[in-house]
Scaffold this motif. Sequence first.
Motif, mmCIF file in Angstrom:
data_model
loop_
_atom_site.group_PDB
_atom_site.id
_atom_site.type_symbol
_atom_site.label_atom_id
_atom_site.label_comp_id
_atom_site.label_asym_id
_atom_site.label_seq_id
_atom_site.Cartn_x
_atom_site.Cartn_y
_atom_site.Cartn_z
ATOM 1 N N ALA A 1 0.828 -1.211 0.000
ATOM 2 C CA ALA A 1 0.000 0.000 0.000
ATOM 3 C C ALA A 1 0.860 1.257 0.000
ATOM 4 C CB ALA A 1 -0.923 -0.017 1.216
ATOM 5 N N ARG A 2 1.967 1.243 0.747
ATOM 6 C CA ARG A 2 2.852 2.409 0.777
ATOM 7 C C ARG A 2 3.464 2.656 -0.598
ATOM 8 N NH1 ARG A 2 8.231 4.147 1.698
ATOM 9 N NH2 ARG A 2 8.351 5.970 3.074
ATOM 10 N N ALA A 3 3.857 1.587 -1.262
ATOM 11 C CA ALA A 3 4.420 1.739 -2.602
ATOM 12 C C ALA A 3 3.393 2.351 -3.551
ATOM 13 C CB ALA A 3 4.896 0.379 -3.117
ATOM 14 N N ALA A 4 2.150 1.877 -3.462
ATOM 15 C CA ALA A 4 1.095 2.399 -4.335
ATOM 16 C C ALA A 4 0.839 3.880 -4.053
ATOM 17 C CB ALA A 4 -0.182 1.591 -4.136
ATOM 18 N N LEU A 5 0.815 4.260 -2.775
ATOM 19 C CA LEU A 5 0.600 5.669 -2.433
ATOM 20 C C LEU A 5 1.774 6.536 -2.862
ATOM 21 C CD1 LEU A 5 -1.026 5.208 1.078
ATOM 22 C CD2 LEU A 5 -2.053 6.468 -0.831
ATOM 23 N N ASP A 6 2.926 5.910 -3.085
ATOM 24 C CA ASP A 6 4.094 6.639 -3.570
ATOM 25 C C ASP A 6 4.182 6.621 -5.091
ATOM 26 O OD1 ASP A 6 6.301 8.206 -2.800
ATOM 27 O OD2 ASP A 6 7.687 6.536 -3.104
ATOM 28 N N GLY A 7 3.198 5.995 -5.732
ATOM 29 C CA GLY A 7 3.143 5.973 -7.190
ATOM 30 C C GLY A 7 3.934 4.860 -7.836
ATOM 31 N N ARG A 8 4.280 3.817 -7.068
ATOM 32 C CA ARG A 8 5.050 2.703 -7.615
ATOM 33 C C ARG A 8 4.222 1.420 -7.627
ATOM 34 N NH1 ARG A 8 8.120 1.604 -3.823
ATOM 35 N NH2 ARG A 8 7.941 3.410 -2.438
ATOM 36 N N ASP A 9 4.517 0.542 -8.582
ATOM 37 C CA ASP A 9 3.837 -0.753 -8.632
ATOM 38 C C ASP A 9 4.761 -1.873 -8.144
ATOM 39 O OD1 ASP A 9 5.619 -0.913 -10.723
ATOM 40 O OD2 ASP A 9 4.155 -1.613 -12.210
ATOM 41 N N TYR A 10 5.762 -1.504 -7.377
ATOM 42 C CA TYR A 10 6.687 -2.490 -6.814
ATOM 43 C C TYR A 10 7.161 -1.991 -5.451
ATOM 44 C CZ TYR A 10 9.992 0.938 -8.661
ATOM 45 O OH TYR A 10 10.655 2.111 -8.949
ATOM 46 N N VAL A 11 7.477 -2.930 -4.564
ATOM 47 C CA VAL A 11 7.923 -2.607 -3.208
ATOM 48 C C VAL A 11 9.442 -2.531 -3.187
ATOM 49 C CG1 VAL A 11 7.971 -3.390 -0.800
ATOM 50 C CG2 VAL A 11 5.915 -3.732 -2.186
#
Length: 318
Positions: free
Chosen positions: A263-273
């Motif tokens: 979820a943090r990655a998605a909120l940062d605009g990334r599709d990967y952790v």
Amino acid sequence: MKVEDIKPLGDTIRAEIAKAVVGQTETIDHLLIALFSSGHCLLEGPPGTAKTFLAQCFARTLGLDYGRIQFTPDLMPSDIIGANLFNFQTSEFTLTRGPIFCELLLADEINRTPPKTQAALLEAMQERSVTIDGDTLKLSDRFMVVATQNPIEQQGVYPLPEAQLDRFLFKLAVGYPSEEDEQKIVAVHGSRFGAPHAQDFGIEAKVDGAKIGEAIAAAAEVKLVPDIANYVVALIRATRETPDLAAGASPRAAAMLAGAARARAALDGRDYVIPDDVKALAPAVLRHRVILSAASEIDGRDADAIVANIIEQVEAPR
């Protein structure tokens, strides 16, 4: 909704909450991460730091059905989940639903009530359902608990059972604001009397339940490569092996940390952790799941310092 749509959605929610809540940026970020990873949050901080008001603004911005329970020593489990009450007019039992039947529940001062009553939340937090007289009733798929507790006054409080603490994704320390933020708080709220209300600041719903469900599904699609997954496991296992802790985190903590990192990655605009996602969230995920050893308590160490040391010692993938 796609993963790249989650970042602007999060920015919109943050901007709306900022109309009324000054500062608390990190807490709001963690609430959003918990929302998009289907987790619950425990907010701990002194009175007057806007814990309750923040939860109210958060619920109003999301357009969720909001409920609140003020926990007290005489509260009973049936006061939370409801009960079948006998109707003398019809000679039948009628189900009276408790305040837990909502989408975002504020459990205010949760440590003011005995463990028996606190345990009424266990099934709801884990299964998103409640059982009343043998009948299982489903709650909303978006059901989320935001609980608050005061760490200062310890008279008349009941520590949360370990099993319940493990159901919370995050335990967030809500401290006093900076001098600059406190000046803004006085400027914004200093002319008001009584408790503030979210609607007084023009806060409106920016999303709905359907959009939140789509965001949760999109965040779950964020890639977690094996190296990152192994890093999460290594961190959790390290809490069980260090002599500084009498008890470490559970496998549930590892699964929750991985979901929150997505979820943090998605909120940062990334599709990967990336490893930084895991490092940033590990303290909030672990601080309430570990028990200090006797030696650590004697030395005056706290869970945050020990968790930080573990994060530093466990090698992250490159």
